[in-house]
Scaffold this active site. Structure first.
Site, PDB file in Angstrom:
ATOM      1  N   ASP A 207      41.617 -35.702  -8.241  1.00 57.83           N
ATOM      2  CA  ASP A 207      40.476 -36.603  -8.297  1.00 57.83           C
ATOM      3  C   ASP A 207      40.455 -37.412  -9.603  1.00 57.83           C
ATOM      4  OD1 ASP A 207      37.991 -37.695  -7.523  1.00 57.83           O
ATOM      5  OD2 ASP A 207      36.910 -36.149  -8.642  1.00 57.83           O
ATOM      6  N   GLU A 402      42.734 -25.553  -8.969  1.00 53.00           N
ATOM      7  CA  GLU A 402      42.459 -25.549  -7.531  1.00 53.00           C
ATOM      8  C   GLU A 402      43.698 -25.664  -6.657  1.00 53.00           C
ATOM      9  OE1 GLU A 402      39.414 -28.414  -6.690  1.00 53.00           O
ATOM     10  OE2 GLU A 402      37.884 -27.278  -7.775  1.00 53.00           O
ATOM     11  N   TYR A 455      30.513 -25.970  -6.357  1.00 53.64           N
ATOM     12  CA  TYR A 455      29.618 -27.135  -6.323  1.00 53.64           C
ATOM     13  C   TYR A 455      28.452 -26.899  -5.376  1.00 53.64           C
ATOM     14  CZ  TYR A 455      32.754 -29.713  -9.289  1.00 53.64           C
ATOM     15  OH  TYR A 455      33.481 -30.130 -10.373  1.00 53.64           O
ATOM     16  N   GLU A 491      33.835 -25.111 -13.455  1.00 56.25           N
ATOM     17  CA  GLU A 491      33.296 -26.422 -13.059  1.00 56.25           C
ATOM     18  C   GLU A 491      31.995 -26.217 -12.299  1.00 56.25           C
ATOM     19  OE1 GLU A 491      35.774 -29.253 -10.917  1.00 56.25           O
ATOM     20  OE2 GLU A 491      37.538 -28.713 -12.092  1.00 56.25           O
TER      21      GLU A 491
HETATM   22  C1  BDP Z   1      36.912 -30.302  -8.497  1.00 58.86           C
HETATM   23  C2  BDP Z   1      38.168 -30.791  -9.195  1.00 58.86           C
HETATM   24  C3  BDP Z   1      37.917 -31.972 -10.101  1.00 58.86           C
HETATM   25  C4  BDP Z   1      37.052 -32.973  -9.390  1.00 58.86           C
HETATM   26  C5  BDP Z   1      35.743 -32.318  -9.019  1.00 58.86           C
HETATM   27  C6  BDP Z   1      34.784 -33.290  -8.302  1.00 58.86           C
HETATM   28  O1  BDP Z   1      38.766 -29.744  -9.933  1.00 58.86           O
HETATM   29  O2  BDP Z   1      39.132 -32.542 -10.501  1.00 58.86           O
HETATM   30  O3  BDP Z   1      36.861 -34.147 -10.129  1.00 58.86           O
HETATM   31  O4  BDP Z   1      36.033 -31.299  -8.121  1.00 58.86           O
HETATM   32  O5  BDP Z   1      34.831 -33.365  -7.092  1.00 58.86           O
HETATM   33  O6  BDP Z   1      37.210 -29.707  -7.328  1.00 58.86           O
HETATM   34  O7  BDP Z   1      34.030 -33.969  -8.985  1.00 58.86           O
END
Ligand code: BDP
Length: 602
Positions: A207, A402, A455, A491
């Site tokens: 991404d 990932e 997320y 993250e």
């Molecule tokens: C995660 C990835 C990261 C992405 C992020 C996203 O590790 O590189 O930018 O998601 O979706 O899965 O913002």
């Protein structure tokens, strides 16, 4: 580092070094000294992208044999920079294939006449495959962006009559294949009702925008013909003394005498030694210590950093570190590739802990876990460890972000890369960053620290912030029950368009980002004194990605905009990080946060 105090490079604990690098030779950062000179080649280079159908015209016409302007038009290209965003030509922004850089240099006479001088050409990084010619002679090839490579070019410049000018030509190919790191695929679109003949696109599985070119400094430097090729330093502590173990590799001759001097921040000698290996003792040592970090529990809190474009830029770098200190952050992961050496030096100086990640990102398809990739991945880890092993700021290696770690083949692959990395540096923990389910992940058994990306209320259960605490607790408990290993939330975050507001919060607004982070923090606080040892939000600043319906001019999960202006969440994090820092008034903490003023090889 406390000024005036004796200093050793003691990292976070006793380190044992059994480093047996597979790579031949070191990759010390070039520094000027009485016996070494540097000549930076940053500035304007001549540039041409090879737009021919097969992208190979440059080789067919041997563009490297003569000045580039003789084989066709060139444009000015700044180095370091990514070539993609420089011109107004959209074709260059999306270009895939070979681009050509050229620069002429006049060398100091001593470099060409004094045969006791070695002249080395060093390229900070070239994304992603590079071939280098010096005066038309094929000199050097390197696979993989983000890491430095170099060649001794003395033989080419110290020949006969003075070559008044040296011509350096570098061809760079940014094509990603299933065996590059990161991997990618080229897809030919053959439906002629929709696409012209020969039409192709490059698919990537990560991404961020695949910026390319000479994105870090290119330079020439000299050494004597008998020279220090590599230094490996490990440290430990004995009562109040710092022990610095060193191993020095000398090349060029066996006839040398080596005197070792350890300098403190003020360039005062604090220990002496002789010979290629030994131990230096620094009584009353003042240890390297992360910014605002207290000892019990040591806890990482920060943001993932994604550097804008990818051209190295001092003002941006200093601004970013000022922002990190303003926030009270003490760590980041080099998502998702090694950053410039100057960034690592800043981390040493400012006390920022680094999880050093290689470009093992986008390992999303089963075919990417093959033997050729595995071999290359191991080689890349050798290059990362070789380059960064002496940075006290580096506390852990990350071999991937990932990967499809639920696959059996990925399990074997990760096991091998992790084992190899541990053999390169037994002193530091190794991890990869997972977004798999705890029950399915095949790589987790091999890591020292579990790093998790999740997320909640962003990529699923959209808008349902009330679910975050429950889902986060389940995540942590499941992983901890299964592995009993420390966990870092590596993250979490929400896409946020600066200036969008809505209360009650809706997705994409500053309020939603703030509320999402707040919910995560409540969940993290439940586990923080137990086994969760770090929280890294995604992301430090907005960054460019490929175009897609889910990206508005790139990824907007930054708490700063791409121009480094704060969104509301930045103030929330600032409050949190300083609160955590102040929770334990351990002597090493806020009152006495240490950071190094000097880099290792002064
Ligand atoms: C995660 C990835 C990261 C992405 C992020 C996203 O590790 O590189 O930018 O998601 O979706 O899965 O913002």
């Amino acid at each position: 580092m406390a000024r005036g105090s004796a200093v050793a490079w003691a990292a976070l604990g006793p380190l044992l070094w059994g480093c047996a690098l597979g790579l031949q030779g070191g990759m010390l950062y070039p520094q000027e000294s009485p016996s070494r000179e540097c000549k930076e080649l940053d500035g304007l280079w001549s540039f041409r992208a090879d737009f021919s159908d097969n992208r190979r015209r440059g080789f067919e016409e041997q563009w490297y044999r003569r000045p580039l302007w003789e084989s066709g038009p060139t444009v000015d290209m700044p180095v370091p920079s990514s070539f993609n965003d420089i011109s107004q030509d959209w074709r260059l922004r999306h270009f895939v294939g070979w681009v050509w850089y050229e620069r002429e240099v006049i060398l100091p006479e001593r470099w060409t006449q004094d045969l006791r001088t070695r002249v080395v050409l060093r390229i900070g990084s070239a994304h992603s495959y590079a071939i280098v010619w010096v005066n038309g002679v094929d000199t050097l090839e390197h696979e993989g962006g983000y890491l430095p490579f170099e060649a001794d070019i003395s033989n080419l410049v110290q020949v006969g009559p003075l070559p008044s000018r040296l011509r350096i030509t570098i061809a760079i190919n940014n094509t990603l294949t299933p065996t590059t790191l990161p991997p990618g695929t080229i897809q030919y679109l053959t439906d002629t009702s929709k696409y012209p003949k020969g039409y192709f696109v490059q698919n990537t599985y990560f991404d961020f925008f695949n910026y390319a070119g000479l994105q870090r400094s290119v330079l020439l430097y000299t050494t004597p013909t008998t020279y220090i090729d590599d230094i490996t330093v490990t440290t430990s502590v004995e009562q109040d003394s710092g022990l610095v173990n060193y191993q020095i590799s000398v090349k060029g001759s066996n006839l040398f005498k080596l005197e070792v001097r350890l300098l403190d921040a003020e360039n005062k000698v604090v220990a002496n030694g002789t010979g290629t290996q030994g131990q230096l003792k620094v009584p009353g040592v003042s240890l390297w210590w992360p910014y605002l970090m207290h000892e019990r529990p040591a806890y990482l809190y920060s943001l993932e950093v994604m550097i804008r474009g990818k051209g190295f830029d001092w003002p941006l770098l200093v601004k970013d570190f000022n922002l990190l200190r303003w926030l009270g952050a003490n760590a980041f992961r080099t998502s998702h590739y090694p950053y410039a050496e100057e960034v690592m030096q800043m981390c040493d100086r400012y006390g920022i802990v680094v999880i050093d990640e290689c470009p093992g990102v986008g390992l999303a398809l089963p075919q990417f876990f093959n033997n050729v990739s595995l071999h290359h991945h191991m080689q890349v880890m050798e290059e990362v460890v070789r380059r960064d092993k002496n940075h006290p700021a580096v506390v852990m290696w990350s071999v991937a972000n990932e990967p499809a770690s639920h696959l059996e083949s990925a399990g074997y692959y990760l096991k091998m890369v992790i084992a190899h990395t541990k053999s390169l540096d037994p002193s530091r923990p190794v991890t990869f960053v997972s977004n798999s389910n705890y029950a399915a992940d095949k790589g987790a058994p091999y890591v020292d620290v579990i790093c998790l990306n999740s997320y909640y209320s962003w990529y699923h259960d959209y808008g349902h912030l009330e679910l975050i605490q429950l889902q986060l607790a389940t995540q942590f408990e499941n992983w901890y029950k299964k592995y009993q290993k420390p966990i870092i939330q590596s993250e979490y975050g929400a896409e946020t368009i600066a200036g969008f507001h809505q209360d009650p919060p809706l997705m994409f607004t500053e309020e939603y980002q703030k509320s999402l982070l707040e919910q995560y923090h409540l969940g993290l606080d439940q586990k923080r004194r137990k086994y969760v040892v770090g929280e890294l939000i995604w992301n430090f600043a907005d960054f460019m990605t490929e175009q897609s319906p889910t990206r508005v001019l790139g990824n907007k999960k930054g708490i700063f905009t791409r121009q480094r202006q704060p969104k509301s969440a930045a103030f929330l994090l600032r409050e949190r990080y300083w609160k955590i820092a102040n929770e334990t008034r351990y002597p090493h903490s806020v009152a006495k946060s240490q950071c190094l003023e000097n880099s290792l090889f002064t």
